[in-house]
Design a protein around this motif. Structure first.
Motif, PDB file in Angstrom:
ATOM      1  N   SER A   1       9.175   2.668 -13.053  1.00 31.58           N
ATOM      2  CA  SER A   1       8.750   1.977 -11.833  1.00 31.58           C
ATOM      3  C   SER A   1       7.647   0.988 -12.176  1.00 31.58           C
ATOM      4  CB  SER A   1       8.239   2.984 -10.788  1.00 31.58           C
ATOM      5  OG  SER A   1       7.134   3.723 -11.281  1.00 31.58           O
ATOM      6  N   THR A   2       7.534  -0.036 -11.372  1.00 31.06           N
ATOM      7  CA  THR A   2       6.538  -1.081 -11.613  1.00 31.06           C
ATOM      8  C   THR A   2       5.628  -1.204 -10.399  1.00 31.06           C
ATOM      9  OG1 THR A   2       8.034  -2.775 -10.746  1.00 31.06           O
ATOM     10  CG2 THR A   2       8.063  -2.377 -13.141  1.00 31.06           C
ATOM     11  N   LEU A   3       4.501  -1.864 -10.621  1.00 35.13           N
ATOM     12  CA  LEU A   3       3.532  -2.025  -9.541  1.00 35.13           C
ATOM     13  C   LEU A   3       4.059  -3.013  -8.504  1.00 35.13           C
ATOM     14  CD1 LEU A   3       0.228  -2.246 -11.597  1.00 35.13           C
ATOM     15  CD2 LEU A   3       0.954  -0.373 -10.122  1.00 35.13           C
ATOM     16  N   PRO A   4       3.775  -2.762  -7.215  1.00 38.03           N
ATOM     17  CA  PRO A   4       4.223  -3.698  -6.169  1.00 38.03           C
ATOM     18  C   PRO A   4       3.447  -5.011  -6.246  1.00 38.03           C
ATOM     19  CG  PRO A   4       2.794  -2.005  -5.235  1.00 38.03           C
ATOM     20  CD  PRO A   4       3.058  -1.607  -6.660  1.00 38.03           C
ATOM     21  N   THR A   5       4.000  -6.012  -5.595  1.00 33.42           N
ATOM     22  CA  THR A   5       3.362  -7.336  -5.548  1.00 33.42           C
ATOM     23  C   THR A   5       2.253  -7.323  -4.506  1.00 33.42           C
ATOM     24  OG1 THR A   5       5.458  -8.346  -6.139  1.00 33.42           O
ATOM     25  CG2 THR A   5       3.753  -9.791  -5.232  1.00 33.42           C
ATOM     26  N   ASP A   6       1.156  -8.015  -4.791  1.00 31.24           N
ATOM     27  CA  ASP A   6       0.041  -8.103  -3.842  1.00 31.24           C
ATOM     28  C   ASP A   6       0.448  -8.933  -2.626  1.00 31.24           C
ATOM     29  OD1 ASP A   6      -2.001  -6.675  -5.306  1.00 31.24           O
ATOM     30  OD2 ASP A   6      -2.041  -8.365  -6.700  1.00 31.24           O
ATOM     31  N   HIS A   7       0.223  -8.358  -1.441  1.00 32.76           N
ATOM     32  CA  HIS A   7       0.425  -9.088  -0.183  1.00 32.76           C
ATOM     33  C   HIS A   7      -0.769  -8.775   0.713  1.00 32.76           C
ATOM     34  CE1 HIS A   7       4.409 -10.724  -0.808  1.00 32.76           C
ATOM     35  NE2 HIS A   7       4.841  -9.542  -1.235  1.00 32.76           N
ATOM     36  N   TYR A   8      -1.338  -9.827   1.336  1.00 33.06           N
ATOM     37  CA  TYR A   8      -2.554  -9.652   2.130  1.00 33.06           C
ATOM     38  C   TYR A   8      -2.301 -10.077   3.576  1.00 33.06           C
ATOM     39  CZ  TYR A   8      -4.706  -9.494  -2.500  1.00 33.06           C
ATOM     40  OH  TYR A   8      -5.017  -9.177  -3.785  1.00 33.06           O
TER      41      TYR A   8
ATOM     42  N   LEU B   1       0.834  -1.199   0.000  1.00 28.83           N
ATOM     43  CA  LEU B   1       0.000   0.000   0.000  1.00 28.83           C
ATOM     44  C   LEU B   1       0.874   1.256   0.000  1.00 28.83           C
ATOM     45  CD1 LEU B   1      -2.812   1.236   0.110  1.00 28.83           C
ATOM     46  CD2 LEU B   1      -2.721   1.086   2.602  1.00 28.83           C
ATOM     47  N   SER B   2       1.929   1.257   0.808  1.00 30.07           N
ATOM     48  CA  SER B   2       2.838   2.410   0.843  1.00 30.07           C
ATOM     49  C   SER B   2       3.529   2.607  -0.504  1.00 30.07           C
ATOM     50  CB  SER B   2       3.881   2.220   1.945  1.00 30.07           C
ATOM     51  OG  SER B   2       3.254   2.132   3.211  1.00 30.07           O
ATOM     52  N   GLU B   3       3.973   1.496  -1.111  1.00 30.09           N
ATOM     53  CA  GLU B   3       4.623   1.594  -2.423  1.00 30.09           C
ATOM     54  C   GLU B   3       3.660   2.120  -3.481  1.00 30.09           C
ATOM     55  OE1 GLU B   3       6.488  -2.019  -3.607  1.00 30.09           O
ATOM     56  OE2 GLU B   3       7.449  -2.360  -1.655  1.00 30.09           O
ATOM     57  N   LEU B   4       2.388   1.700  -3.405  1.00 36.84           N
ATOM     58  CA  LEU B   4       1.390   2.145  -4.373  1.00 36.84           C
ATOM     59  C   LEU B   4       1.110   3.639  -4.231  1.00 36.84           C
ATOM     60  CD1 LEU B   4      -0.489   1.218  -6.628  1.00 36.84           C
ATOM     61  CD2 LEU B   4      -2.236   0.762  -4.894  1.00 36.84           C
ATOM     62  N   ILE B   5       1.061   4.120  -2.984  1.00 35.78           N
ATOM     63  CA  ILE B   5       0.832   5.549  -2.758  1.00 35.78           C
ATOM     64  C   ILE B   5       1.999   6.363  -3.324  1.00 35.78           C
ATOM     65  CG2 ILE B   5       0.623   7.315  -0.971  1.00 35.78           C
ATOM     66  CD1 ILE B   5      -0.830   5.225   0.744  1.00 35.78           C
ATOM     67  N   GLU B   6       3.227   5.881  -3.101  1.00 40.27           N
ATOM     68  CA  GLU B   6       4.402   6.574  -3.620  1.00 40.27           C
ATOM     69  C   GLU B   6       4.387   6.564  -5.154  1.00 40.27           C
ATOM     70  OE1 GLU B   6       7.974   8.679  -3.630  1.00 40.27           O
ATOM     71  OE2 GLU B   6       6.517   8.290  -2.022  1.00 40.27           O
ATOM     72  N   LEU B   7       3.982   5.455  -5.759  1.00 41.98           N
ATOM     73  CA  LEU B   7       3.907   5.378  -7.219  1.00 41.98           C
ATOM     74  C   LEU B   7       2.879   6.373  -7.766  1.00 41.98           C
ATOM     75  CD1 LEU B   7       3.901   2.217  -9.406  1.00 41.98           C
ATOM     76  CD2 LEU B   7       1.969   3.787  -9.592  1.00 41.98           C
ATOM     77  N   HIS B   8       1.746   6.482  -7.069  1.00 42.41           N
ATOM     78  CA  HIS B   8       0.697   7.406  -7.535  1.00 42.41           C
ATOM     79  C   HIS B   8       1.152   8.856  -7.419  1.00 42.41           C
ATOM     80  CE1 HIS B   8      -3.153   9.713  -7.156  1.00 42.41           C
ATOM     81  NE2 HIS B   8      -3.471   8.950  -8.192  1.00 42.41           N
TER      82      HIS B   8
ATOM     83  N   LEU C   1     -11.798   3.080   0.767  1.00 42.66           N
ATOM     84  CA  LEU C   1     -12.168   4.110  -0.205  1.00 42.66           C
ATOM     85  C   LEU C   1     -12.243   5.487   0.450  1.00 42.66           C
ATOM     86  CD1 LEU C   1     -14.954   2.188  -2.174  1.00 42.66           C
ATOM     87  CD2 LEU C   1     -12.655   2.737  -2.981  1.00 42.66           C
ATOM     88  N   LYS C   2     -12.780   5.536   1.654  1.00 43.48           N
ATOM     89  CA  LYS C   2     -12.876   6.811   2.371  1.00 43.48           C
ATOM     90  C   LYS C   2     -11.498   7.413   2.617  1.00 43.48           C
ATOM     91  CE  LYS C   2     -13.523   6.635   6.797  1.00 43.48           C
ATOM     92  NZ  LYS C   2     -12.327   7.347   7.346  1.00 43.48           N
ATOM     93  N   ASP C   3     -10.558   6.578   3.017  1.00 42.43           N
ATOM     94  CA  ASP C   3      -9.232   7.081   3.378  1.00 42.43           C
ATOM     95  C   ASP C   3      -8.394   7.427   2.151  1.00 42.43           C
ATOM     96  OD1 ASP C   3      -7.102   7.304   5.655  1.00 42.43           O
ATOM     97  OD2 ASP C   3      -6.131   6.109   4.069  1.00 42.43           O
ATOM     98  N   ARG C   4      -8.339   6.541   1.162  1.00 36.06           N
ATOM     99  CA  ARG C   4      -7.418   6.742   0.052  1.00 36.06           C
ATOM    100  C   ARG C   4      -7.976   7.630  -1.049  1.00 36.06           C
ATOM    101  NH1 ARG C   4      -3.787   7.462   2.070  1.00 36.06           N
ATOM    102  NH2 ARG C   4      -3.060   8.014  -0.019  1.00 36.06           N
ATOM    103  N   LEU C   5      -9.307   7.699  -1.191  1.00 34.44           N
ATOM    104  CA  LEU C   5      -9.914   8.567  -2.214  1.00 34.44           C
ATOM    105  C   LEU C   5     -10.425   9.875  -1.624  1.00 34.44           C
ATOM    106  CD1 LEU C   5     -11.919   5.974  -4.373  1.00 34.44           C
ATOM    107  CD2 LEU C   5      -9.520   6.660  -4.528  1.00 34.44           C
ATOM    108  N   HIS C   6     -10.220  10.052  -0.325  1.00 37.32           N
ATOM    109  CA  HIS C   6     -10.612  11.279   0.371  1.00 37.32           C
ATOM    110  C   HIS C   6     -12.115  11.532   0.236  1.00 37.32           C
ATOM    111  CE1 HIS C   6      -6.326  11.960   0.695  1.00 37.32           C
ATOM    112  NE2 HIS C   6      -6.216  11.901  -0.626  1.00 37.32           N
ATOM    113  N   LEU C   7     -12.879  10.481   0.488  1.00 36.20           N
ATOM    114  CA  LEU C   7     -14.333  10.579   0.451  1.00 36.20           C
ATOM    115  C   LEU C   7     -14.885  10.552   1.864  1.00 36.20           C
ATOM    116  CD1 LEU C   7     -15.028   7.859  -2.292  1.00 36.20           C
ATOM    117  CD2 LEU C   7     -14.850  10.329  -2.662  1.00 36.20           C
TER     118      LEU C   7
END
Length: 583
Positions: free
Chosen positions: A120-127, A102-109, A143-149
């Motif tokens: 840069s490439t997308l990070p690997t899915d880890h759950y 999630l942190s890597e995805l935010i930095e990529l965005h 969605l509320k947190d990451r899309l600011h809704l």
């Protein structure tokens, strides 16, 4: 269009990341990560394209309008994309991701240019495992947190996905959308996705009333088709009117219950002093709202006597308003209740009460407060305050009625004539108590049948048969202007401007000759229709035609506004009216 779209995507993909051997190769074979890069690139491309076009189109009205129409298409596309994407977040259980990807995805965005260029490439899915504490409780929270809704907005997106789009269930099986017709107009772009989403949620709220019908499935199917057609052929207010009418028809007692609950809170109260003045708060019902709205509209209408500067100045110079003596005279006898209003089957509490029209009369509640009806849990002081506010409200309305009185021969010992003119379009059977279908007021507000009956003696609520021996509706060529009876009949029939989509109420409209009087047109009801001043001028400019079928005026709009070329009534005032194909 499909071929052009595929070719365009393939060319863009070649520029971005050459992974397609030939331009003819299908874009569907491109890896999904490359497609996400392309989607990330489209946003700045579209922004640049819109800005360049806006700067270069010059003074061309044609190009500016096309730009606006294309921008609206893009808005609808992104509106649908928001719902689709939110659904995929839920389907993939994205809220269970661990913190690292999630942190890597935010930095990529935050640095999309690196992702678009392939640096840069997308990070690997880890759950998270089921037994560990996750960052987010559910998809709504993510969605509320990451899309600011807001949480409500995120919840609405996922609910809309469930209602309008096919989606995976908990076991992976595909679930069809609840509303297929609404989903169709949502997907094909013929309706605004956000409006379609809101309509689907409002339709869901009507489900208890639908379930109470004799055939819930056919009722639901019929209502959904009506609403879907409205989304593609009417504006937002027209669809809203249709939903209000459907709601009242599903539960014919809900409207009257609401009116009854409101009555206990009517009043005019002083709320305090603010820097910009003294604040008073007024709470009233349908009749009071109609009176205030009509009076306000008349004051702001330069064509009316109240709105005319000369008339207003003359009124200010008068020493007193007619009928406003120091001790107002009341009628020695109550108003006569008409025979049609006292059907033996009509409940006593719904019969018109003549004392409603006694201006200045002290209410039954004693001034000392001993007979003031108290609400459950209400103190005597609170009841006195509420009664005082209600009496003040009545005095305020009485003053407005005196101001609006146009009686050329006022009589001191009679109550002034009613000025509300609450012409409620309602069926005769509902008015006499055989049915309970709601009516609709001049300003588009639904009125319960019981409330219309109670106001019938004082608010000029008329039965549907308006023509009498003393008020002929057909005057032929003997009179240039429509009579008061004819204009009242037009208001009852048309309810407002007849041009589809116009929301101008009847009291702000003009009685128009469909065939001009100076060209031989008669001053008959069948040759008249209500048009607001703007639509009236548009009609005479030839922008639309009026066709009368079975004494009802229909509008045939220009092909630009109505490519289907159908005869239509104004859906705002007639939500359930059907269009007629022009053969």
């Amino acid at each position: 269009m499909a071929a052009l779209t595929t070719a365009g995507l393939a060319e863009l993909q070649q520029v971005l990341a050459p992974s397609i051997e030939t331009p003819d190769e299908s874009i569907s074979e491109v890896p999904v990560d490359d497609k996400l890069r392309l989607l990330a690139l489209l946003n700045p491309v579209l922004k640049r394209l819109v800005d360049d076009i806006a700067a270069e189109l010059g003074s061309s009205a044609v190009r500016s309008l096309l730009l606006a129409m294309l921008a609206e298409d893009l808005s609808r596309t992104t509106g649908r994309a928001q719902i689709v994407a939110a659904g995929k977040v839920d389907d993939t259980n994205a809220h269970t991701m661990t913190q690292e990807p999630l942190s890597e995805l935010i930095e990529l965005h935050n640095h999309l240019e690196n992702f678009i260029g392939g640096a840069s490439t997308l990070p690997t899915d880890h759950y998270h495992s089921p037994s560990t504490k996750m960052l987010f409780r559910d998809s709504h929270d993510l969605l509320k947190d990451r899309l600011h809704l807001s949480y409500t907005a995120a919840k609405k997106r996922l609910l809309t996905r469930d209602l309008l789009l096919p989606h995976a269930g908990f076991n992976g099986a595909l679930i069809s959308p609840r509303y297929k017709e609404l989903g169709r107009v949502f997907n094909d772009g013929t309706a605004d996705p956000l409006e379609a989403a809101g309509t689907a949620r409002r339709l869901l709220a009507l489900q208890p009333g639908i379930d109470a019908q004799q055939d819930p499935d056919s009722t639901a199917e019929r209502i959904e088709k009506q609403v879907a057609d409205s989304l593609t052929s009417r504006n937002q207010s027209g669809t809203g009117q249709l939903l209000k009418l459907i709601s009242s028809q599903l539960d014919d007692t809900a409207l009257e219950r609401s009116e009854k609950q409101m009555e206990d809170h009517f009043g005019l109260e002083f709320k305090g002093k603010r820097p910009h003045g003294f604040i008073w708060e007024l709470c009233t019902g349908t009749s009071g709202h109609e009176l205030l709205t009509t009076f306000s509209d008349e004051l702001s209408n330069p064509r009316s006597k109240s709105g005319s500067t000369s008339e207003a100045q003359e009124a200010l110079e008068q020493p007193a308003l007619p009928g406003m003596d120091s001790s107002p005279q009341l009628s020695p006898e109550p108003n006569i209740i008409p025979a049609w209003a006292v059907s033996p089957d009509m409940p006593m509490d719904e019969r018109p009460r003549a004392e409603f029209s006694d201006l200045g009369q002290v209410p039954p509640a004693d001034i000392q407060g001993t007979q003031i009806p108290m609400l459950p849990g209400e103190t005597l002081a609170a009841a006195r305050s509420r009664s005082k506010a209600r009496n003040l409200l009545q005095a305020f309305f009485d003053a407005i009625r005196c101001t609006m009185n146009r009686d050329p021969d006022p009589t001191g010992n009679l109550p002034m004539k009613p000025n509300i003119d609450l012409v409620v379009t309602i069926s005769w059977d509902s008015l006499i108590g055989k049915l309970n279908d709601p009516g609709i007021s001049n300003h588009g507000h639904l009125v319960s049948a019981g409330y219309a009956r109670r106001l019938a003696c004082v608010a000029n609520v008329l039965p549907a048969v308006l023509g009498t021996e003393s008020q002929p509706l057909d005057l032929g060529r003997t009179q240039r202007f429509f009579s008061r009876a004819q204009r009242r009949a037009m208001a009852l029939r048309d309810r407002g401007c007849i041009n589809p989509g116009c929301t101008m109420a009847a009291h702000r409209c003009e009685a128009n000759h469909i065939q001009p009087w100076y060209l031989g047109g008669k001053t008959d009801l069948s040759n008249g229709a209500l048009l607001c001043p703007i639509c009236h001028a548009s009609f005479h400019a030839g922008h639309f035609k009026i066709v009368v079928l079975k004494s009802i005026p229909y509008v045939l709009q220009d092909k630009v506004l109505d490519p289907e070329q159908r005869l239509r009534r104004n859906w705002f005032f007639h939500p359930q009216s059907d269009s007629i194909h022009v053969s």
